[in-house]
Write a protein that holds these residues in place. Structure first.
Motif, mmCIF file in Angstrom:
data_model
loop_
_atom_site.group_PDB
_atom_site.id
_atom_site.type_symbol
_atom_site.label_atom_id
_atom_site.label_comp_id
_atom_site.label_asym_id
_atom_site.label_seq_id
_atom_site.Cartn_x
_atom_site.Cartn_y
_atom_site.Cartn_z
ATOM 1 N N PRO A 32 0.848 -1.203 0.000
ATOM 2 C CA PRO A 32 0.000 0.000 0.000
ATOM 3 C C PRO A 32 0.876 1.243 0.000
ATOM 4 O O PRO A 32 1.963 1.241 0.578
ATOM 5 N N ASP A 33 0.430 2.314 -0.665
ATOM 6 C CA ASP A 33 1.219 3.542 -0.617
ATOM 7 C C ASP A 33 0.987 4.248 0.721
ATOM 8 O O ASP A 33 0.073 3.913 1.470
ATOM 9 N N SER A 34 1.810 5.223 1.005
ATOM 10 C CA SER A 34 1.769 5.862 2.326
ATOM 11 C C SER A 34 0.606 6.837 2.494
ATOM 12 O O SER A 34 0.294 7.233 3.610
ATOM 13 N N ILE A 35 -0.053 7.216 1.394
ATOM 14 C CA ILE A 35 -1.148 8.175 1.502
ATOM 15 C C ILE A 35 -2.523 7.559 1.253
ATOM 16 O O ILE A 35 -3.526 8.247 1.305
ATOM 17 N N GLY A 36 -2.570 6.261 0.978
ATOM 18 C CA GLY A 36 -3.849 5.577 0.869
ATOM 19 C C GLY A 36 -4.549 5.680 -0.462
ATOM 20 O O GLY A 36 -5.748 5.421 -0.542
ATOM 21 N N TRP A 37 -3.825 6.038 -1.521
ATOM 22 C CA TRP A 37 -4.472 6.134 -2.821
ATOM 23 C C TRP A 37 -4.409 4.834 -3.596
ATOM 24 O O TRP A 37 -5.336 4.491 -4.319
ATOM 25 N N TYR A 38 -3.295 4.123 -3.477
ATOM 26 C CA TYR A 38 -3.102 2.917 -4.268
ATOM 27 C C TYR A 38 -2.505 1.798 -3.427
ATOM 28 O O TYR A 38 -1.748 2.042 -2.503
ATOM 29 N N THR A 39 -2.833 0.588 -3.809
ATOM 30 C CA THR A 39 -2.129 -0.589 -3.322
ATOM 31 C C THR A 39 -1.608 -1.305 -4.556
ATOM 32 O O THR A 39 -2.355 -1.587 -5.490
ATOM 33 N N ARG A 40 -0.300 -1.564 -4.557
ATOM 34 C CA ARG A 40 0.321 -2.224 -5.705
ATOM 35 C C ARG A 40 0.533 -3.696 -5.387
ATOM 36 O O ARG A 40 0.972 -4.046 -4.296
ATOM 37 N N ASN A 41 0.248 -4.528 -6.365
ATOM 38 C CA ASN A 41 0.474 -5.964 -6.253
ATOM 39 C C ASN A 41 1.512 -6.337 -7.305
ATOM 40 O O ASN A 41 1.246 -6.264 -8.493
ATOM 41 N N PHE A 42 2.716 -6.683 -6.837
ATOM 42 C CA PHE A 42 3.808 -7.067 -7.728
ATOM 43 C C PHE A 42 3.756 -8.571 -7.941
ATOM 44 O O PHE A 42 3.672 -9.339 -6.981
ATOM 45 N N ILE A 43 3.817 -8.995 -9.191
ATOM 46 C CA ILE A 43 3.737 -10.410 -9.544
ATOM 47 C C ILE A 43 5.051 -10.804 -10.224
ATOM 48 O O ILE A 43 5.400 -10.257 -11.266
ATOM 49 N N ILE A 44 5.770 -11.728 -9.596
ATOM 50 C CA ILE A 44 7.029 -12.223 -10.149
ATOM 51 C C ILE A 44 6.692 -13.455 -10.971
ATOM 52 O O ILE A 44 6.107 -14.419 -10.447
ATOM 53 N N VAL A 45 7.042 -13.442 -12.253
ATOM 54 C CA VAL A 45 6.676 -14.536 -13.154
ATOM 55 C C VAL A 45 7.903 -15.110 -13.853
ATOM 56 O O VAL A 45 8.877 -14.393 -14.110
ATOM 57 N N LYS A 46 7.820 -16.392 -14.148
ATOM 58 C CA LYS A 46 8.860 -17.071 -14.919
ATOM 59 C C LYS A 46 8.199 -17.767 -16.095
ATOM 60 O O LYS A 46 7.193 -18.465 -15.937
ATOM 61 N N ASN A 47 8.786 -17.587 -17.271
ATOM 62 C CA ASN A 47 8.276 -18.233 -18.474
ATOM 63 C C ASN A 47 8.955 -19.597 -18.596
ATOM 64 O O ASN A 47 10.124 -19.676 -18.961
ATOM 65 N N ASN A 48 8.221 -20.651 -18.301
ATOM 66 C CA ASN A 48 8.749 -22.016 -18.387
ATOM 67 C C ASN A 48 8.535 -22.657 -19.754
ATOM 68 O O ASN A 48 8.882 -23.814 -19.951
ATOM 69 N N SER A 49 7.978 -21.897 -20.686
ATOM 70 C CA SER A 49 7.740 -22.456 -22.022
ATOM 71 C C SER A 49 8.987 -22.268 -22.887
ATOM 72 O O SER A 49 9.986 -21.704 -22.448
ATOM 73 N N LYS A 50 8.899 -22.711 -24.132
ATOM 74 C CA LYS A 50 10.019 -22.583 -25.067
ATOM 75 C C LYS A 50 9.826 -21.441 -26.053
ATOM 76 O O LYS A 50 10.542 -21.340 -27.035
#
Length: 177
Positions: A10-28
């Motif tokens: 969450p940001d410090s002023i209450g406007w946004y909450t960010r959700n970071f998604i770490i992804v790995k491409n296991n395909s070819k």
């Protein structure tokens, strides 16, 4: 595509909450990823929605993207629909990029080098700062010249700042050609 981790900040002023998604491409193959997510409160009610996209994640590459939820409500969990398709218009550059990291008192300095034979376009770096395993801050910057590229063999240096104390930094790159 495998989700390796998710971090909420969450940001410090209450406007946004960010959700970071770490992804790995296991395909070819190089893929494009898009998401559509709903954020829920502890009581199960919807509090916000967000979407995001990532272009040209190469085979075997790991990176990050995030969704910004416009809400001051506390988010308990997310429901995310992820669409993964073969990239039609762009090629991955992440596999051609290397970096060095130097932590400083208020953040980290990163030097990103293009080890490939073609320019890397729109390269963006994300520094996620953690304290005791919890995400406490993030910063982002583009590693580009006046042509929005890192030329082959070139190195670009940027400083990332954390206004919170931290004991660990995770760094991810995006970009395409």
């Amino acid at each position: 595509v495998e989700i390796l981790a998710e971090y909420t900040l969450p940001d410090s002023i209450g406007w946004y909450t960010r959700n970071f998604i770490i992804v790995k491409n296991n395909s070819k193959t190089t893929v494009d990823i898009s998401t559509s997510s709903i954020a829920y409160a502890k009581d199960g009610s919807m509090v916000s929605v967000a979407d995001s996209s990532f272009k040209a994640l190469g085979a075997g590459c790991t990176s990050v993207f995030y969704e910004a939820f416009e809400t001051s409500a506390e988010i308990d969990h997310y429901s995310t629909e992820m669409n993964v398709t073969a990239s039609k218009y762009y090629n991955s550059v992440i596999q051609d990029l290397s970096y060095t990291q130097n932590n400083i008192e208020d953040g980290s300095i990163f030097q990103v080098k293009n080890d490939g034979e073609s320019p890397a376009e729109f390269v963006e770096g994300y520094a996620l700062f953690f304290l005791d395993g919890k995400l406490v801050e993030f910063d982002t910057a583009y590693f580009t010249d006046d042509d929005y590229e890192i030329k082959p063999g070139a190195t670009i240096t940027k400083q990332f700042t954390s206004y919170e104390n931290f004991d660990k930094v995770e760094f991810y790159l995006t970009g395409r050609r």
